[in-house]
Design a protein around this motif. Structure first.
Motif, short mmCIF file in Angstrom:
data_model
loop_
_atom_site.label_atom_id
_atom_site.label_comp_id
_atom_site.label_asym_id
_atom_site.label_seq_id
_atom_site.Cartn_x
_atom_site.Cartn_y
_atom_site.Cartn_z
N ARG A 65 0.70 -90.60 -3.62
CA ARG A 65 1.04 -90.98 -4.99
C ARG A 65 2.26 -90.17 -5.47
N PHE A 66 2.35 -88.91 -5.04
CA PHE A 66 3.45 -88.04 -5.45
C PHE A 66 4.68 -88.16 -4.55
N VAL A 67 4.48 -88.31 -3.23
CA VAL A 67 5.62 -88.21 -2.31
C VAL A 67 5.84 -89.45 -1.45
N GLY A 68 5.01 -90.50 -1.58
CA GLY A 68 5.19 -91.67 -0.73
C GLY A 68 5.01 -91.31 0.72
N TYR A 69 5.96 -91.76 1.56
CA TYR A 69 5.94 -91.36 2.97
C TYR A 69 6.53 -89.96 3.16
N GLY A 70 7.19 -89.44 2.11
CA GLY A 70 7.70 -88.08 2.17
C GLY A 70 9.16 -87.99 1.81
N PRO A 71 9.66 -86.76 1.64
CA PRO A 71 11.09 -86.56 1.39
C PRO A 71 11.91 -86.88 2.63
N VAL A 72 13.15 -87.28 2.41
CA VAL A 72 14.09 -87.52 3.50
C VAL A 72 15.32 -86.66 3.27
N ASP A 73 15.71 -85.91 4.28
CA ASP A 73 16.96 -85.17 4.25
C ASP A 73 18.07 -86.14 4.65
N PRO A 74 19.06 -86.41 3.77
CA PRO A 74 20.09 -87.40 4.10
C PRO A 74 20.81 -87.12 5.41
N ASP A 75 21.07 -85.84 5.70
CA ASP A 75 21.77 -85.51 6.95
C ASP A 75 20.89 -85.74 8.16
N GLU A 76 19.61 -85.39 8.04
CA GLU A 76 18.71 -85.56 9.17
C GLU A 76 18.53 -87.03 9.52
N ALA A 77 18.62 -87.92 8.52
CA ALA A 77 18.45 -89.34 8.77
C ALA A 77 19.56 -89.90 9.64
N VAL A 78 20.69 -89.19 9.72
CA VAL A 78 21.86 -89.69 10.45
C VAL A 78 22.17 -88.84 11.69
N ALA A 79 21.90 -87.56 11.63
CA ALA A 79 22.36 -86.63 12.65
C ALA A 79 21.57 -86.75 13.95
N CYS A 80 22.22 -86.37 15.05
CA CYS A 80 21.57 -86.25 16.34
C CYS A 80 21.18 -84.79 16.56
N ALA A 81 20.24 -84.55 17.46
CA ALA A 81 19.84 -83.19 17.82
C ALA A 81 19.44 -83.19 19.29
N ALA A 82 19.71 -82.10 19.97
CA ALA A 82 19.46 -82.03 21.40
C ALA A 82 17.98 -82.06 21.74
N ASP A 83 17.13 -81.59 20.81
CA ASP A 83 15.71 -81.49 21.13
C ASP A 83 14.90 -82.67 20.60
N ARG A 84 15.56 -83.73 20.21
CA ARG A 84 14.85 -84.95 19.83
C ARG A 84 15.72 -86.16 20.16
N ALA A 85 15.06 -87.29 20.37
CA ALA A 85 15.76 -88.53 20.65
C ALA A 85 15.16 -89.64 19.80
N THR A 86 16.03 -90.32 19.05
CA THR A 86 15.60 -91.46 18.25
C THR A 86 16.26 -92.70 18.79
N PHE A 87 15.48 -93.72 19.06
CA PHE A 87 16.07 -94.98 19.50
C PHE A 87 15.42 -96.12 18.75
#
Length: 794
Positions: free
Chosen positions: A619-641
């Motif tokens: 009710r307070f946070v929905g699915y949660g906060p989103v960091d705008p940079d994290e939504a776009v950035a790549c990182a070596a220790d994770r893979a999004t496809f």
């Protein structure tokens, strides 16, 4: 609900195919779920529409029955009378016993239903102290008649009734797609008093009338601390004129130094000439946030222009002579389906707007229904603000501002969360934030203000010093049918509190503080003095958060375009929009500390209470906060496809997830998460409003990876009520990963609700594999995907 001739009552099969003459109101005693189960046991009876049980629980839920004529209405009322008098029913009507046993009353739709209490209160305020002949704007929604001629006849009847009472019709709109037919009228105060008295002789007593409401009023935006522009980026290539994002908002200062290269302004409704430059606050601020982000921290500008169609005019208000539903409808058609579409490639629409006269209490507003229909029809991702509730409220346990300021951070946050929970029924979403196909954005209590500037906060009561949650003014969920709303949180400024009253033994009352240099997002603003081209100021709230979400959605599109080129750009609009929707929600997570805190403060405690505890968190946070940079950035220790496609009726599809070798054999924290998004066809006025449901099936191999369902994220029951479905698995046990392992992740389209839909529905899917600190994850998944592509092209 819709009855299909049960027990010879003479009810027709489809009320949308006839001109409904009557509406029955079923006042339910107890749980609407019990009533729905009873209805399901009556042959040929289907529940179509219901109101959600209000969160304050001081009202009873209501269900509706459309009947075609007075004969059917009379027969049902006669059955009800027999039941009340004898407790029995005639032969052939036994299945109705369980239905009637769930009811407090059955009555014909009448004046008390057409004028809701909340609308009555607003209208009473508007006419207070006014002369009898003063004219007041009203929105009158008619019972929708699918037959155009019948609809015209009822409109003519209502228009004559308005004129007979000294009023006039200002505008009208009929939108068949969402079963909407309404008039904007002006009536003298004396006629409105009769409506508020719910007199049968008033407009409220006319059969063609469904609802009478005050005219829609735009949510306001506060900006403070106007100052000269700090810096303007120079040089660089001009942004592409091929817009993919549209801003439906106020008239912007198009010549502002921060905006002039980035806007395409289409004044479709002729609002610009009547809007003074110093009043162009809302559209200017929202355009600035989309293009530049929070200017407290310099960011790269978007590579494309944004397409602006002003829908707010003078003083940032809706046009007085138009229904806002019609304004939004015409704006989208102008961009996508006119003889010469002006923005044919737009797939993201920012709506940092709402109707502050319409809170969501279970019934979908016409505005939200419109967005849902347009989203499915054109493949548009609408990003909508949850709404801001600026009213003051009481914080029990503190009598003075000094006591509140001196309280330990955890104690202060605890009392504030409890105080807001106590009044959650008054802090619901503002229309159209209940949209099912769009994403609703709440305001995260965060900004990019520097430590030095934080000292300039005008109020010094920080409500959540150590808590990652929505700010105090952000409207609360849930959405339609208990769906997760808001969908996510984006930065909406570190909102402080100001004291409105204290002392004399009563608990302190506080209200959200105004934005400032010390607590706000930095945006472009109209010039504050003659001769200046533009200025900057600070703002906050869910409107700002929604623009930050729109900017992030655009950046996701840019990243996919850069990574995949024409292969991505050549996807149909529906696929790209659904994919961006999935990828925008995908990084959202309940912060562990916040979820634990809300569980502890609001409970309820005890065995078996986890679902209710989770409801309080979302009710307070929905699915949660989103960091705008994290939504776009790549990182070596994770893979999004990602994947996108279409899925037919009652089908399921496997998506093969390559598991990197580095994932195996290590007893350390690791996770798998997946987010599925789609746009559903909708059925206006039906319980099965959302016709298409999808879900992600838990893979059989998931235990092999040493992870289990994350207990502090929405479970499959909570995420199964909208058009975003998420699953998250986490663990620390070593995974068993054989060489070349692929895990099939199945997505499934559930049996359609209501009418069956033969056509395939487009989906977008995002999947992330992460193991913090193991930097081979991204590279190994990328190589596996490349090998798979080479094999497919041979």
């Amino acid at each position: 609900m819709l009855a299909r001739d049960p027990a010879g009552l003479g009810l027709r099969q489809d009320p949308t195919a006839l001109a409904p003459e009557r509406l029955l109101v079923f006042e339910v005693r107890g749980s609407i779920q019990d009533f729905a189960r009873a209805i399901a046991k009556v042959p040929d009876l289907e529940l179509v529409d219901e109101e959600e049980l209000p969160s304050d629980e001081d009202k009873q839920p209501v269900a509706y029955l459309l009947v075609p004529d007075a004969k059917a209405l009379t027969q049902i009322l006669r059955l009800w009378t027999i039941w009340l008098e004898t407790g029995e029913l005639p032969t052939g009507f036994a299945p109705w016993r369980n239905v009637f046993d769930c009811l407090r009353d059955i009555r014909p739709w009448g004046p008390s239903d057409r004028v809701q209490d909340v609308d009555r209160d607003i209208l009473n305020e508007q006419i207070a102290g006014r002369a009898d002949d003063d004219l007041i704007f009203l929105e009158i929604e008619l019972v929708f008649r699918a037959n155009t001629a019948a609809g015209t006849a009822t409109e003519t009847e209502l228009a004559a009734a308005v004129r007979a009472r000294g009023g006039n019709v200002v505008s009208r709109a009929r939108l068949d797609d969402i079963a909407y037919h309404a008039l904007l009228v002006r009536l003298p105060v004396r006629a409105i008093r009769a409506i508020l008295e719910r007199a049968q002789s008033s407009i409220a007593g006319l059969d063609p009338v469904m609802h009478i409401r005050p005219q829609s009023v735009a949510t306001a935006l506060e900006v403070e601390d106007v100052q000269p522009i700090s810096t303007v980026a120079q040089g660089g290539s001009d942004p592409s004129p091929d817009a993919i994002l549209a801003l439906l908002d106020g008239v912007p200062v198009a010549g502002h130094p921060l905006l002039r290269r980035h806007l395409i302004v289409e004044d479709h409704f002729g609002l610009e000439p009547g809007t003074l430059v110093n009043q162009r606050i809302h559209g200017t601020a929202m355009a600035s946030l989309i293009i530049h982000g929070d200017r407290n921290r310099p960011e790269a500008m978007l590579p494309r222009r944004i397409h602006c169609i002003p829908v707010l005019g003078a003083s940032d208000e809706f046009p007085q002579d138009r229904l806002i539903v019609d304004v939004i409808y015409q704006a989208v058609l102008q961009m996508r389906e006119s003889a010469e579409p002006t923005a044919r490639h737009v797939i993201i629409v920012n709506l940092s707007l709402g109707n502050r006269h319409r809170q969501f209490h279970g019934q979908m507003s016409p505005w939200a229904r419109l967005l849902d229909r347009l989203a499915y029809r054109y493949g548009i991702l609408f990003l909508v603000s949850a709404g801001n509730i600026g009213r003051d409220f009481e914080i029990p346990g503190y009598a003075t501002s000094l006591e509140l300021e001196a309280a330990a951070p955890q104690a202060r946050s605890s009392m504030l969360i409890q105080a807001i929970a106590n009044i959650q029924a008054d802090r619901r979403l503002l229309a159209p934030a209940e949209t099912v196909n769009g994403l609703t954005i709440g305001a995260k209590n965060a900004d990019q203000v520097s430590a030095a500037d934080r000292a300039f906060a005008r109020t010094n009561i920080d409500p959540y010093p150590n808590l990652d949650t929505s700010n105090p003014s952000s409207a609360l969920g849930p959405g339609y049918a208990g769906s997760v709303k808001p969908d996510l949180l984006m930065p909406g400024a570190r909102e402080h509190l100001r004291v409105t009253s204290s002392g004399e033994g009563a608990p302190i009352r506080v209200a959200p503080g105004r934005p400032s240099r010390g607590a706000g997002l930095k945006v472009a603003a109209p010039p504050s003095a003659q001769g200046l081209e533009g200025a900057e100021s600070f703002t906050n709230g869910t409107s700002a958060a929604t623009s930050m979400a729109s900017r992030t959605a655009h950046r996701i599109h840019d990243a996919l375009e850069a990574g995949y080129g024409e292969a991505f750009l050549n996807l149909p609009p529906q696929n790209r929009a659904a994919l961006i929707k999935a990828l925008l929600v995908h990084p959202a997570r309940w912060p562990d500390a916040t979820a634990s805190f809300v569980r502890r403060v609001l409970g309820p405690q005890g065995r078996g209470q986890a679902p209710k505890q989770k409801d309080n968190v979302r009710r307070f946070v929905g699915y949660g906060p989103v960091d705008p940079d994290e939504a776009v950035a790549c990182a070596a220790d994770r893979a999004t496809f990602w994947a996108t496609g279409q899925i037919g009726r009652e089908q399921r599809l496997p998506i093969l997830v390559p598991i990197p070798a580095a994932y195996g054999g290590q007893a350390r924290l690791h996770s798998v998460s997946a987010t599925l998004a789609w746009f559903t066809p909708v059925l206006a006025g039906r319980r099965s409003y959302r016709t298409v449901r999808m879900k992600i099936l838990d893979p059989d191999e998931i235990a092999q990876l040493g992870v289990t369902a994350h207990g502090d994220q929405p479970d499959f029951n909570q995420t199964n009520r909208g058009t975003v479905y998420t699953r998250s698995w986490r663990g620390e046990k070593a995974a068993a990963v054989p060489d070349g392992m692929n895990m099939p992740l199945w997505i499934q389209r559930e049996p359609d609700q209501g009418q069956q839909l033969d056509e395939a529905v487009t989906f977008g899917l995002a999947i992330t594999i992460a193991m913090p600190g193991v930097n081979e994850i991204y590279e190994q998944v990328r190589d596996r995907l490349r090998d798979r592509q080479r094999a497919q092209t041979r």
